[in-house]
Scaffold this active site. Sequence first.
Site, PDB file in Angstrom:
ATOM      1  CE  LYS A  11       1.292  44.766  -4.534  1.00 47.76           C
ATOM      2  NZ  LYS A  11       1.980  43.612  -4.766  1.00 47.76           N
TER       3      LYS A  11
ATOM      4  CD  GLN B  20       0.788  39.647  -6.217  1.00 47.75           C
ATOM      5  OE1 GLN B  20       1.462  41.083  -6.955  1.00 47.75           O
ATOM      6  NE2 GLN B  20      -0.102  39.672  -4.905  1.00 47.75           N
TER       7      GLN B  20
ATOM      8  CG  ASP C  11       7.443  43.349  -2.453  1.00 48.70           C
ATOM      9  OD1 ASP C  11       7.300  44.642  -2.094  1.00 48.70           O
ATOM     10  OD2 ASP C  11       6.911  42.358  -3.190  1.00 48.70           O
TER      11      ASP C  11
END
Length: 304
Positions: free
Chosen positions: A55, A99, A124
Amino acid sequence: MVAEIVSGLEYSKKVLHEVGEKIAKTREQHPNFQSVLAIVQVGNRSDSNVYINAKLKKAKEIGADGRLIKLPDTITQGDLKREILALNHDNEVDGIIIQLPLDCKHEIDADTVIDLIDPLKDVDGLTRINAGRLARGELQRTIFPCTPFGCLYLVQQATGNPNFVSGKEVVVLGRSKIVGSPAAALFLWHHGTVTICHSKTPNLKEQCLRADILIVAIGRKHFVKADWIKPGAFVIDCGINVGEDPTSRKIYGDVDTEAAKEVAGFLTPVPGGVGPMTVAMLIRNTYEQAKRRRLGKKDQDDNE
């Protein structure tokens, strides 16, 4: 008939190239413009390190910025909460992700922690506010979760039809908060007729055979066989399963790809299908929120 293999690697490059161009163009008028993604990592799982590095690397390549906030596995829920609230208030941060899974010694409720993220920085799309808006079809006010958004993009791009989902039978295998449930909602509000299947669904094979678009996200290696697939269907494999051989670390999908490609019309491979799209959509979402937050604008085609 052999399926067209839909390369998420290639399509993700296209998304990232477009975002990179938009960042460069925005900087022509606003030289100090930044698009900053903060990734919160608890502990030090090796698989998480791999995903996080991907990422950060992709963001950097196109002129976006990534920050890793790496916290010890001894952190408490209260301390983690304070870290997230600080990022909410940090004017230099446009997107925040946590995460998963958390690698922690103390019990921390991931849902509670995710829900502390400012909905405008929830790139997200996993806070209850964004999930609720998506479920209700408030697409203009929602940040789409990255994996379902990547799936939709692959369908639209590979078929060349932005309205391909409309009127189609869509079957989703899996009801997770990250993929299955939001994918069902996203494809529903793009006018598909959606069925969600899960571990308690009887006649899974019969359900799958009805699908014009089959989205598989159950986390079981090669679970879906060729004779579950309607000829010509668009099959999206969101599975990431590590093989038994610990030396090779080979990744397998939820669909038996070799057999399925003789039946399907389109098929996403594993690896190199949905995975790279998830990263690309995360970086795209962060850019869109940066522009909205810093400049008070959004692209007309954000959520098309």
